[in-house]
Structure formats: C-alpha cells, structure tokens
Design a protein around this motif. Structure first.
Motif, PDB file in Angstrom:
ATOM      1  N   GLU A 172       0.847  -1.186  -0.044  1.00 14.01           N
ATOM      2  CA  GLU A 172       0.040  -0.015   0.064  1.00 14.01           C
ATOM      3  C   GLU A 172       0.962   1.309   0.181  1.00 14.01           C
ATOM      4  OE1 GLU A 172      -3.053  -0.121   2.982  1.00 14.01           O
ATOM      5  OE2 GLU A 172      -4.128  -1.626   1.795  1.00 14.01           O
ATOM      6  N   GLU A 173       1.985   1.171   0.783  1.00 13.92           N
ATOM      7  CA  GLU A 173       2.905   2.310   0.827  1.00 13.92           C
ATOM      8  C   GLU A 173       3.507   2.652  -0.531  1.00 13.92           C
ATOM      9  OE1 GLU A 173       3.731   4.667   3.435  1.00 13.92           O
ATOM     10  OE2 GLU A 173       1.780   3.602   3.905  1.00 13.92           O
ATOM     11  N   LEU A 174       3.918   1.405  -1.403  1.00 12.57           N
ATOM     12  CA  LEU A 174       4.475   1.539  -2.836  1.00 12.57           C
ATOM     13  C   LEU A 174       3.293   2.259  -3.662  1.00 12.57           C
ATOM     14  CD1 LEU A 174       6.802   1.023  -4.170  1.00 12.57           C
ATOM     15  CD2 LEU A 174       6.107  -1.504  -4.615  1.00 12.57           C
ATOM     16  N   ILE A 186       8.543  -0.584 -12.090  1.00 11.92           N
ATOM     17  CA  ILE A 186       8.608  -2.063 -12.779  1.00 11.92           C
ATOM     18  C   ILE A 186       9.020  -2.815 -11.342  1.00 11.92           C
ATOM     19  CG2 ILE A 186       9.685  -3.710 -13.909  1.00 11.92           C
ATOM     20  CD1 ILE A 186      10.493  -1.255 -16.240  1.00 11.92           C
ATOM     21  N   LEU A 187       8.226  -3.964 -10.976  1.00 10.58           N
ATOM     22  CA  LEU A 187       8.403  -4.649  -9.831  1.00 10.58           C
ATOM     23  C   LEU A 187       8.792  -5.979 -10.274  1.00 10.58           C
ATOM     24  CD1 LEU A 187       8.225  -5.154  -6.643  1.00 10.58           C
ATOM     25  CD2 LEU A 187       5.835  -5.680  -7.131  1.00 10.58           C
ATOM     26  N   ILE A 188       9.917  -6.583  -9.811  1.00 11.06           N
ATOM     27  CA  ILE A 188       9.955  -8.081  -9.945  1.00 11.06           C
ATOM     28  C   ILE A 188       9.450  -8.746  -8.331  1.00 11.06           C
ATOM     29  CG2 ILE A 188      11.797  -9.953  -9.907  1.00 11.06           C
ATOM     30  CD1 ILE A 188      13.385  -8.498 -11.688  1.00 11.06           C
ATOM     31  N   THR A 189       8.703  -9.811  -8.576  1.00 13.96           N
ATOM     32  CA  THR A 189       8.283 -10.457  -7.266  1.00 13.96           C
ATOM     33  C   THR A 189       8.112 -11.889  -7.630  1.00 13.96           C
ATOM     34  OG1 THR A 189       6.597 -10.458  -5.713  1.00 13.96           O
ATOM     35  CG2 THR A 189       5.965  -9.887  -7.973  1.00 13.96           C
ATOM     36  N   HIS A 190       8.220 -12.786  -6.822  1.00 15.23           N
ATOM     37  CA  HIS A 190       7.678 -14.041  -6.832  1.00 15.23           C
ATOM     38  C   HIS A 190       6.289 -14.381  -6.333  1.00 15.23           C
ATOM     39  CE1 HIS A 190      11.981 -15.499  -6.914  1.00 15.23           C
ATOM     40  NE2 HIS A 190      11.373 -16.337  -7.936  1.00 15.23           N
ATOM     41  N   ALA A 191       5.483 -13.231  -5.610  1.00 15.76           N
ATOM     42  CA  ALA A 191       4.405 -13.472  -5.179  1.00 15.76           C
ATOM     43  C   ALA A 191       3.350 -13.050  -5.964  1.00 15.76           C
ATOM     44  CB  ALA A 191       4.315 -12.591  -3.823  1.00 15.76           C
ATOM     45  N   LEU A 192       2.370 -14.113  -6.391  1.00 16.96           N
ATOM     46  CA  LEU A 192       1.490 -13.702  -7.410  1.00 16.96           C
ATOM     47  C   LEU A 192       0.444 -12.650  -6.836  1.00 16.96           C
ATOM     48  CD1 LEU A 192       0.559 -17.164  -9.043  1.00 16.96           C
ATOM     49  CD2 LEU A 192       2.368 -15.798  -9.429  1.00 16.96           C
ATOM     50  N   ASP A 193       0.027 -12.936  -5.634  1.00 21.42           N
ATOM     51  CA  ASP A 193      -1.032 -12.073  -5.082  1.00 21.42           C
ATOM     52  C   ASP A 193      -0.374 -10.571  -4.825  1.00 21.42           C
ATOM     53  OD1 ASP A 193       0.941 -12.616  -3.008  1.00 21.42           O
ATOM     54  OD2 ASP A 193      -0.435 -12.642  -1.241  1.00 21.42           O
ATOM     55  N   GLU A 194       1.034 -10.346  -4.874  1.00 20.58           N
ATOM     56  CA  GLU A 194       1.590  -9.134  -4.661  1.00 20.58           C
ATOM     57  C   GLU A 194       1.591  -8.319  -6.151  1.00 20.58           C
ATOM     58  OE1 GLU A 194       4.997  -7.797  -2.320  1.00 20.58           O
ATOM     59  OE2 GLU A 194       5.934  -8.562  -3.843  1.00 20.58           O
ATOM     60  N   TRP A 220      -7.272  -2.545 -12.738  1.00 26.88           N
ATOM     61  CA  TRP A 220      -7.676  -1.910 -11.310  1.00 26.88           C
ATOM     62  C   TRP A 220      -7.610  -0.399 -11.363  1.00 26.88           C
ATOM     63  CZ3 TRP A 220      -9.477  -5.787  -9.268  1.00 26.88           C
ATOM     64  CH2 TRP A 220      -8.783  -7.133  -9.063  1.00 26.88           C
ATOM     65  N   SER A 221      -8.545   0.301 -10.680  1.00 24.30           N
ATOM     66  CA  SER A 221      -8.405   1.865 -10.373  1.00 24.30           C
ATOM     67  C   SER A 221      -7.008   2.240  -9.970  1.00 24.30           C
ATOM     68  CB  SER A 221      -9.427   2.174  -9.529  1.00 24.30           C
ATOM     69  OG  SER A 221      -9.197   3.672  -9.218  1.00 24.30           O
ATOM     70  N   SER A 226      -5.160  -2.705  -0.949  1.00 27.68           N
ATOM     71  CA  SER A 226      -5.112  -3.971  -0.489  1.00 27.68           C
ATOM     72  C   SER A 226      -6.685  -4.681  -0.474  1.00 27.68           C
ATOM     73  CB  SER A 226      -4.543  -4.261   0.646  1.00 27.68           C
ATOM     74  OG  SER A 226      -4.947  -3.714   2.059  1.00 27.68           O
ATOM     75  N   THR A 227      -7.406  -3.774  -0.505  1.00 29.87           N
ATOM     76  CA  THR A 227      -9.034  -4.305  -0.450  1.00 29.87           C
ATOM     77  C   THR A 227      -9.246  -4.853  -1.627  1.00 29.87           C
ATOM     78  OG1 THR A 227      -9.733  -2.047  -1.060  1.00 29.87           O
ATOM     79  CG2 THR A 227      -9.693  -2.539   1.252  1.00 29.87           C
ATOM     80  N   VAL A 228      -8.483  -4.625  -2.688  1.00 32.04           N
ATOM     81  CA  VAL A 228      -8.940  -5.479  -4.202  1.00 32.04           C
ATOM     82  C   VAL A 228      -8.785  -6.980  -3.976  1.00 32.04           C
ATOM     83  CG1 VAL A 228      -7.904  -3.301  -5.510  1.00 32.04           C
ATOM     84  CG2 VAL A 228      -6.347  -5.409  -5.070  1.00 32.04           C
ATOM     85  N   VAL A 229      -7.936  -7.329  -3.022  1.00 34.47           N
ATOM     86  CA  VAL A 229      -7.881  -8.744  -2.717  1.00 34.47           C
ATOM     87  C   VAL A 229      -9.174  -9.640  -2.781  1.00 34.47           C
ATOM     88  CG1 VAL A 229      -5.585  -8.667  -1.922  1.00 34.47           C
ATOM     89  CG2 VAL A 229      -7.384  -8.742  -0.469  1.00 34.47           C
ATOM     90  N   SER A 230     -10.330  -8.659  -2.236  1.00 38.47           N
ATOM     91  CA  SER A 230     -11.735  -9.466  -1.852  1.00 38.47           C
ATOM     92  C   SER A 230     -12.358  -9.244  -3.231  1.00 38.47           C
ATOM     93  CB  SER A 230     -12.210  -8.737  -0.889  1.00 38.47           C
ATOM     94  OG  SER A 230     -12.469  -7.160  -1.073  1.00 38.47           O
ATOM     95  N   ASP A 231     -11.811  -8.408  -4.303  1.00 38.11           N
ATOM     96  CA  ASP A 231     -12.680  -8.416  -5.535  1.00 38.11           C
ATOM     97  C   ASP A 231     -12.653  -9.722  -6.376  1.00 38.11           C
ATOM     98  OD1 ASP A 231     -13.018  -7.929  -8.529  1.00 38.11           O
ATOM     99  OD2 ASP A 231     -13.085  -5.834  -7.733  1.00 38.11           O
ATOM    100  N   PRO A 232     -13.647 -10.304  -7.102  1.00 34.05           N
ATOM    101  CA  PRO A 232     -13.811 -11.425  -7.504  1.00 34.05           C
ATOM    102  C   PRO A 232     -12.769 -11.445  -8.821  1.00 34.05           C
ATOM    103  CG  PRO A 232     -16.140 -10.804  -7.508  1.00 34.05           C
ATOM    104  CD  PRO A 232     -15.000  -9.711  -6.794  1.00 34.05           C
TER     105      PRO A 232
END
Length: 263
Positions: A172-174, A186-194, A220-221, A226-232
């Motif tokens: 959220e800070e990012l 540009i972000l590299i991550t191993h975390a799919l949810d991130e 996304w808007s 982080s509330t987008v994690v509850s979006d279908p």
C-alpha cells in the motif's frame, strides 16, 4: 526492450542464455510487475534495464535514449537485499546519494525531510538501521531512491524477506508512492498476490532463456489498495497468472505436466 538477450560464458562449459528475445513496452506512469520461474533471468533483465549490465543482443531504450553502461539519469533502483549502511543514521543513509552528486545542503535537507515524512520515518531520522525492523529498513532504501526523484523506479523483490502482513502494508505504501510521484514502476516479485494487487499489468516470463509469454492486465483503479484482494477479479487474475507460471516452473525443473496425470 527490443530483442534483448544475455548470455553468460564460462570456461569449458556451454554458453548459458539467461534471456533471449525479450520484447516489451512499458507505458509512462504505469505500474508493471514481472513474475517468472526461478532462474528465468528476471534480475538479469532488471540489471539490464538499469544500465548495470549490458545486453548481449538487442537494446533497451529509456526516454528515447539507449541504455548502455551506466544507470541513466531518471532511473532509481531498490534491490532485494537490505542496502542501507548500518554505520550511518537513517537521515544520512537517505542523504548519501544527494551528497555524492554535490547538491546544496539546503536542497538535500528539504528532500530528505520530505522523503522521511512520506515514508513514515521522520521519528527515526537519528536511528541506525540495526535498530529498525526489516520493513523499516526497506523503507529507508526506498526513501534513498525517492530523494533522487526518479521517473522510473525499479524494484527487485524488495519485500521478499518480510512477513505477509508487512508485505501487504508495504504494498500500500508503494502504491501511494507511485501515485504521488507519478513515476513509472517496474516490480519483480515471486508473489502472485503481490503482483496481482499492485500492478496495472503483469508480465509472465518463460523458463530460461527468459522472455515474456503473456502480459496480463488487472484493470484496477489507480486509487486501489489492498482491499482489491476481495474483488472477484482478483481471483481471476491470480488464477491466470498461476496457470501460466505453473507450466513454466515445471519446465524450469526439467518436467512438463501440462497434461493431467492418468487416473
């Protein structure tokens, strides 16, 4: 990126192509995430974009100029490892790069104070990194990049060592940093949810030699959190990312289970 490839040579061994045929356009002010199986060349690609490593073939163009040899003006990099200097205070860590380029003290002070306030570190300006949590030390590294006022921010798994709750809060800070600076990220991550939560688009890389096999839009808007994690839609995005990543990860392991096993 146009036809970017990178080969590593070693005596008495076959040449190892980490990347081959990487083609991609990143949009101005976009948040773009990159995922891929281990060893697919994600960090190598980040080093090439940053100008820290030359491609063996192809080219990277940033703001109309070819990236070659040095980090171009306007690009800031935050690495996975804690890159803060433990012997310097938080304030001096953030000011370090500005002092190196010889800015006036008043300008340095104004930029550092703004960055510390922005990253929630003002109360810790005189602390040293060993006195801080892992998440706070990463905020110090991000603040040190922020004061340079980059137009492109590259982040190579900056939250990998943090717990899930802290990762969500740092995400959220990012997002806030991205919105308020108007930088491209540009972000590299191993975390799919991130990747699914933070990015406008997610690029999925193949097994080595790495290249982009698909770019998935999240839709996304810009004001998301982080509330987008509850979006279908979040479940749909992560499912698509995993379906692509799973096959490439199996290939990276020398296996191919694209067809279901017989009963």
């Amino acid at each position: 990126m146009r036809g970017v490839g990178r080969v590593f040579l070693a005596a008495a061994r076959e040449p190892l192509w980490a990347l081959r045929g990487v083609d991609l356009d990143i949009r101005s002010r976009e948040f773009f995430a990159i995922i891929g199986p281990s060893g697919c060349g994600k960090s190598t690609l980040m080093d090439i974009i940053a100008g820290l490593l030359a491609p063996s073939e192809g080219e990277v163009i940033f703001e109309g100029k070819r990236v070659s040899g040095t980090v171009p003006d306007g690009i800031g990099v935050v690495f996975q490892e804690d890159a803060s200097f433990p012997w310097l205070s938080v304030y001096d860590n953030v000011a370090f790069g500005l002092e190196e380029i010889g800015l006036e003290r008043a300008e340095i002070d104004a930029r550092v104070r703004y960055a510390l306030e922005f990253m929630g570190l003002a109360a810790f300006a005189r602390h040293h990194p060993p006195q801080l949590s892992g998440g706070m030390r990463q905020r110090v590294c991000i603040a040190r990049t922020l004061v340079q006022r980059p137009r492109l921010i590259l982040l190579d798994e900056p939250f990998a060592a943090l717990d899930q709750q802290t990762r969500l809060l740092m995400g959220e800070e990012l997002l806030r940093l991205w919105r308020e600076t108007d930088a491209t990220v540009i972000l590299i991550t191993h975390a799919l949810d991130e990747a699914a939560m933070l990015a406008d688009r997610v690029g999925v890389m193949s097994a080595r030699p790495g290249h982009f096999i698909e770019v998935v839009a999240t839709d996304w808007s810009r004001e998301r959190d982080s509330t987008v994690v509850s979006d279908p839609r979040f479940g749909e995005v992560t499912a698509r990312l995993w379906s692509l990543l799973r096959l490439e990860s199996l290939r990276a392991m020398g296996r191919d289970f694209s067809a279901p096993s017989p009963p």
